[in-house]
Structures are given as C-alpha cells and as structure tokens.
Design a protein around this motif. Structure first.
Motif, PDB file in Angstrom:
ATOM      1  N   ARG A 505       4.452  -2.000   3.644  1.00  0.00           N
ATOM      2  CA  ARG A 505       5.484  -1.462   2.758  1.00  0.00           C
ATOM      3  C   ARG A 505       6.657  -1.006   3.613  1.00  0.00           C
ATOM      4  O   ARG A 505       6.461  -0.442   4.697  1.00  0.00           O
ATOM      5  CB  ARG A 505       4.932  -0.300   1.938  1.00  0.00           C
ATOM      6  N   TRP A 515      -0.212  -1.505   4.382  1.00  0.00           N
ATOM      7  CA  TRP A 515      -0.514  -1.605   2.949  1.00  0.00           C
ATOM      8  C   TRP A 515      -1.826  -2.366   2.760  1.00  0.00           C
ATOM      9  O   TRP A 515      -2.867  -1.764   2.551  1.00  0.00           O
ATOM     10  CB  TRP A 515       0.638  -2.279   2.215  1.00  0.00           C
ATOM     11  N   MET A 529       0.461   0.484  -6.137  1.00  0.00           N
ATOM     12  CA  MET A 529       1.862   0.380  -5.734  1.00  0.00           C
ATOM     13  C   MET A 529       2.645   1.432  -6.503  1.00  0.00           C
ATOM     14  O   MET A 529       2.211   1.880  -7.568  1.00  0.00           O
ATOM     15  CB  MET A 529       2.390  -1.025  -6.048  1.00  0.00           C
ATOM     16  N   VAL A 539       8.201  -5.294   0.378  1.00  0.00           N
ATOM     17  CA  VAL A 539       6.919  -5.580   0.999  1.00  0.00           C
ATOM     18  C   VAL A 539       7.122  -6.723   1.979  1.00  0.00           C
ATOM     19  O   VAL A 539       7.781  -7.717   1.652  1.00  0.00           O
ATOM     20  CB  VAL A 539       5.862  -5.967  -0.057  1.00  0.00           C
TER      21      VAL A 539
END
Length: 731
Positions: A505, A515, A529, A539
């Motif tokens: 992220r 992530w 998220m 991302v």
C-alpha cells in the motif's frame, strides 16, 4: 463518464471509438452477438457490406470492424471499432445492435452499450433496463449533426431476431413475410442532405431506395437469416488426412477473414505432380506475401525452394521428412516476374498458392497442428503457450516467427518467437491482432494455446470494483463506500514461487507498507482495505502473471458468532464484546502458519490475536473498540485450514508464582499490583498488559528486571517456551 438514458443523446469525439455491447457474465444466461449497420440519409444500408457482425467482421472502407469477444472481471462484451473520421460522407448513421442466442434480452443481466474514446475515456454509456421478450435490440446509434457526431440511446427491441432487425434497415430477407407497421418507431435524426438517387440492386437481396426508412416491425412468423450474409466457414482441420491424388481443380473456400485486412484475395493456384519438378505460378498475384500449402504422401525428404532471376535456389520454403506432410509456409513473391518453386520429392505431391485470408485463425481457442503452418492471431495483447512433442526422435527443431502487418513487405523484419530443439513447453508474448504467427519448422505435433488479456474498460474498476492486470503495476483502488472499510478478494495466477509475489500500500507520499505477500497470504483469498474509510488508495503489485482484485463491501464478510473453520486468508466480522479466542491450524502439515488479527474501524488500528505454526493451538485476545467495527483477519496460505473459537475469560492461564507456556497465550492476573519477570527461549518475546477492551496498552520487555503489573489480562507473544515469575512484591 457520460451516462445517458433511453432516448437521450450526447456528443462524441470525431475519432476512432471502441464500442462494447456488454452484459454480466453469468453462467446459463443467453449470449449476445453485436452488429453494426451503416445507413445513408434514407436510413437504409447501401449494400450487404454495410452490415458488420461476427460472420462479416469488417467493412470494405476499413472504418468499421467487429473486434471479437472480451471476457473478464465478471463481464462479457463484444467489441466493435468505429473510425468516425473514415466513414464515407454518404454514411449518416451507424446503428449498434445486438442479437440474443438461446433466449431473450429479458434474460440478459446487465445489458449495456458503451463507447470508449482513444484516450480510454468513456464517451457514452447506456444501460438497458426494460428488455423483455426481444431477441434483437437496437441499443444505440451514432449520427451526424451540424458537422459533428452524436450518440443516441435507442433501446428498441425486436422479437424477430437479427433478420427482422436487418429487414427494417433495407436488408431484404429471402422468404420473409410482409412486415406490418409498428407501434413504436425508432427515432431518427433529421437528414442533413437530400436522399441520394436510387442505386442498382445488390446481390438481388439488398437495395437502396429513395423513400423514407421503414419503421421497426414485429412479425409473428420467424424469419431466416439474411441471405447476403455469409455463413461461418470452419478453419482447416489441424491434422488433415492425406489428400487423394491427383489434386482436384484449383478451387478454395477461404477461411473466416481476420478482423483487419492482411492482404488481397485472389483466385488460388493449384498444381500436383510426382518426383522433382519446377512449378511456375502463372496467375497474377497481388503485392505482399502469400501462403504456399504443400501436401505429400510418404516420408521421403521434401525440399521446396524459390528460384531467383537466374533460376538459382533462393528462399527455402519446406525442408522436412515428416510422413504425409500437410503444411503451409509464408512466401514473398518476386516483383515483376512469376513466382517459381523448385520441388524436390521422390513421391507424389501437391501444392496450392493461397491469399493470407486463408490463414488459420488463432483467436481464443487452442490450435493444434503438425508441421509448418501460417496463422493469424486475432486476439488482444497477451501470451501464447507452446507445446511441442519434439518429433519422432524427440530432437526435431521448432521455429516460430511473428510478423507485424505493417512489415509484411519485408518478411526479414520479423520477431523470433520460438527457436528450440526437442520437446518443449514455453510461452511467448504477442501483440494485439491481427498478427501473423508462422510455424516455420516443426517436424512433429504442436499446440498453440492463446491467452489474450481481457479487453478492459479503463474505468470498469471504478464502476464494478474489479481490477485486472498482468505483471508489475501500480493502480488506484476506489472505495465503494467512502468512510467505511471494504474487503478485497484477490487472486494471483501462475505464481512459481510464493516469495516472488508481493504487494504494498502506498501513502500520499509514496511510502510503501506491506499488504499482501505470497508467503503469508497465499495466491488467493480475502483481505481488508480502506480500514480508516479512505476514498481511494494506491497499491503496488509485484507479480509476473495475471491478477485480479475485487473490492467488496464490508457486509460480505461472514459474521463470527461461534466456532468457525476455514481455509486461507479470510476476513470475518465480529459484533460481540471483547473476548478470548483460540486459533488452531487444522492442516496436516506441521510447518503451515496461521495468524489472526483484530482490526477495528474507524481508526484502522490492529492487534494480533495469535500466530501458530504446527498443530498446537494458541489462545489470544480479540480487541474491540467500543465505538467501532471489529474484523477478525485470518492470514494463511490458500490451502492451509484453520479453526477459530471464542473462549470465556476462565480459558486464560491464572498467574501463579511461576507461570509457563509455549507460543502465544493469555495470562490472567486477579490480584493487586505486583512485580513479575518475563523471559522466553525464543527470539520473539513480548508481553503486553491489556486494557478493559483487550487492547495491548502497555508492553513488558523481557529482561531480568521486574515489571509492575495491575489486575487484568496479559498477552504473551512468543515462538518458543516462556516463563513469568511472580516476585511477590505487591503494592
């Protein structure tokens, strides 16, 4: 994006546009075929070529073509490409229509038409919401107005299929009954010029008239398909049987044409013989390469070469000992003189010279063959998997080349896609079609398995919550409900090594935070998220294969109300008070790791519950923010099974003079403030004192110094054995 409703219109750029006739890809629902009709000022087609669909995929002007089917992210769309600036002045309207195969449009979920500009901007989007028993549908139309182009959402249905729709625009259908007048005509823009004079009848089926356009009709009797439209012709079989000799007269039924012109059609040339010979192709050939098709009986050595101006051997065309060969090669005829071929073969043979339109189509389906072949790839940018058996001795050579349409005047300008001996399995990338793929050498059986990338609407992720791609990319995910958290269902395909898969992220400054990773989260599962309710987030993905991220609302997470078993990375909603929870790994492997966290909205804070490797269960606290929403996030590889079960406070280990354990655990101190010493045999040794919500409020560092703790729960995070010694000093 410009959304319009039925009957509305909107300006569109006078530029090449991609038009999708799409629907939700739901199993068991009818398929939809897209078509387009070019109409003059009278609202009629000028001839059979003015109707473009999958069996007649391109217009002679090059301004309109059927680009094929795109699927992915739960959507299916047939695409048309309309080059508005290239449309002839006589064309005043381009009607976008669809026909329904095996059902009615009332059974088609999420039907829409969408026009996308060259820069990826959606110029117009019309969602059909009132379809019923129709089997054909005029979804919309492009029309000229004051020197510019507009798009109108039409939404007119027919229960007579594509034939009934085509008849209303001037396609005369053989055997069709007289058409009654409809009750709901299609609105047409006012013509900008007077109707053109009548033109001659085309193919005795399509005519142009000077009268007003007929209005849609709905006859009750079924109508056959329009006779001027050619029926689909199957591609040549991958392994044709030996041809009887002598070869019949030189006639050829061309294969289905590729979606863009790759050459000019011509009458095929055929010749047969026995033994060594020289063949002169004494028919006119258009500029550009041609296909030379060769067949032999037996397994003698075959060699075919072109001859230059001095009758010297020039270009090698065939060189094979494959038994009963039936193959094709790409040859560039010379300028200003006939193509001459020298055939060296002891037995019987035959050959044909064919246009490029006879190339086998490599679209979305697997193509199999034996020996050399010429194919035209018609899909989107993607990959092609190659499988080759290596020939009879497993040492045969395989060579595959790729040819761009703009370089067909020079066959030396090609891409070497495969060049290897023996049995092989490999993959090569391929650009968007049309693109010639030539199997130049392959004395054995082979397979080509196309994997075109889905045709993606650049804004589809924002609309549907589904983001797809391939390779390393940085994308922006949009929160479907800003202010609330969301889930992300992910899948990464063709992952060779889990440690090669990673995602991060990015914050507003571009800083990365972990992530999803292949080693911890696996290649598929469900994560979280927007834990703080952000509107969007970037991302970064590191993966060489295909991937899909599907953003889902938080309510898609199952409620955790009691014992639950699952597999892989999963998100559960917990709506109870703070509690203790056991985590157990249920797979047979003693090395599989499972970790559980408690994540609370609205601040996005997280706290680990427990982590286990092997079959020993662990006890941990589920922290709950009184003013938020709690999620329990389980992290594990996709094939790792686990079990969660809420536990009462008495499940915690009471704090005694010496309390011992292994791995993660919870200790309950019920007395006054006291001093303890915490020690662990593992590198990971943390002890936290929890508050009333079971949040880790204070950290106790492992050392020889005593630490004062008050009444409540202590959370032990360790990988190995640990000990808490009570020093006995109480306040």
């Amino acid at each position: 994006m410009t959304y319009i409703t039925k009957g509305a219109n909107t300006p569109v750029p006078a530029a090449p546009l991609r038009v999708a006739v799409g629907r939700a890809d739901v199993p068991g629902t009818p398929a939809v075929d897209a078509a387009a009709l070019l109409l003059d000022a009278t609202g009629r087609v000028r001839g059979d070529a003015d109707m473009v669909f999958h069996n007649q995929p391109r217009h002679p002007s090059g301004a309109l073509r059927h680009a094929g089917l795109g699927q992915g992210a739960g959507q299916s769309a047939e695409w048309l490409e309309v080059d508005l600036p290239r449309l002839e002045p006589a064309v005043q309207r381009v009607v976008i229509a669809g026909s329904c195969d095996g059902g009615t449009f009332g059974q088609v979920p999420g039907l829409y038409v969408q026009a996308v500009g060259p820069d990826g901007t959606v110029a117009a989007h019309y969602a059909v919401t009132d379809a019923a028993a129709e089997t054909a549908f005029v979804l919309g139309e492009f029309y000229r107005r004051d020197g510019a182009w507009k798009f109108r959402a039409v939404g007119q249905g027919y229960d007579t299929g594509l034939a009934g729709l085509a008849t209303d625009f001037g396609v005369a259908v053989a055997g069709a009954p007289p058409q009654p007048q409809p009750s709901a005509p299609i609105p047409a823009p006012a013509p900008l010029s007077a109707p053109a004079p009548a033109a001659p009848v085309l193919n005795s089926a399509v005519s142009k008239t000077s009268g007003p356009p007929p209005v849609p009709s709905q006859p009750s009797a079924p109508i056959a398909s329009p006779s001027p439209i050619p029926s689909p012709i199957p591609s040549p079989s991958p392994s044709p049987s030996p041809v009887a000799f002598p070869v019949p007269s030189p006639t050829l039924t061309p294969a289905a044409a590729p979606p863009a012109p790759l050459g000019t059609d011509f009458a095929p040339f055929a010749r047969s013989g026995k033994g060594n010979d020289v063949v002169t192709v004494d028919v006119p050939l258009p500029p550009g390469p041609v296909i030379v098709e060769m067949g032999v009986q037996g397994d003698d050595w075959l060699c075919v070469e072109t001859l230059d101006r001095r009758n010297k051997e020039d270009q090698l065309v065939f060189n094979s000992t494959l038994r009963d060969l039936h193959g094709r090669a790409l040859v560039q005829p010379p300028e200003g003189r006939p193509l001459r071929l020298r055939v060296k073969y002891a037995g019987e043979w035959w050959l044909k010279v064919l246009p490029l339109t006879a190339a086998r189509v490599l679209g979305r389906d697997t193509v199999e063959g034996r020996g050399p072949e010429v194919l035209v790839y018609t899909g989107t940018t993607g990959d092609v998997k190659v499988r080759f058996d290596g020939g009879p001795d497993k040492e045969a050579w395989m060579v595959i080349t790729g040819h761009h349409p703009e370089h067909l005047d020079d066959l030396d300008q090609h891409d070497l896609l495969v060049n290897q001996t023996g049995k092989l399995k490999e993959t090569f990338p391929i650009p968007e079609g049309p693109h010639l793929v030539v199997v130049e050498k392959a004395d054995g059986k082979w397979q080509l398995i196309p994997r075109p990338l889905p045709v993606r609407d650049p804004v589809q992720g924002l609309r549907s919550g589904v983001y797809e791609g391939r390779g390393e990319r940085t994308i922006t995910l949009a929160n479907p409900a800003p202010g609330r958290p969301a889930l992300v269902r992910y899948e990464f395909k063709d992952v060779r090594h889990r440690y090669d898969l990673a995602t991060w992220r990015l914050d507003e400054y571009g800083a990365e935070s972990d992530w999803l990773s292949g080693s911890a989260n696996g290649t598929r599962g469900t994560g979280t998220m927007f834990s703080r309710g952000q509107a969007e987030m970037q991302v970064r993905i590191k993966h060489g294969g295909d991937w899909t991220l599907r953003v889902l609302p938080e309510t898609d997470a199952p409620l955790l109300t009691g014992p639950v078993e699952g597999e892989g990375t999963t998100v559960l909603r917990y709506q109870g008070p703070p509690t203790l929870m056991t985590l157990e790994q249920k797979s047979r492997s003693n090395d599989a790791q499972v970790t559980a966290h408690a994540l609370n909205h609205p601040y996005g804070n997280t706290a680990i519950i427990a982590s286990v490797r092997g079959r020993r269960p662990a006890l941990g606290p589920v922290w709950v923010d009184p003013g938020g929403t709690c999620f329990v996030v389980v992290t594990a590889a996709e094939n790792t099974k686990w079990r969660l079960e809420p536990q009462p406070p008495r499940a915690a280990t009471p704090l005694g003079p010496r309390t011992q354990g292994v791995g993660y655990g919870v200790v309950h101190h019920t007395g006054p403030v006291t001093e303890i010493v915490f020690a662990s045999t593992s590198g990971l040794q943390h002890l936290y004192q929890l508050d009333e919500n079971l949040f880790p409020a204070h950290k106790v560092t492992g050392s020889s110094d005593p630490y004062r703790v008050s009444e409540g729960f202590l959370h032990v995070r360790a990988l190995g054995e640990w000990t808490i010694d009570l020093r006995g000093r109480q306040a």
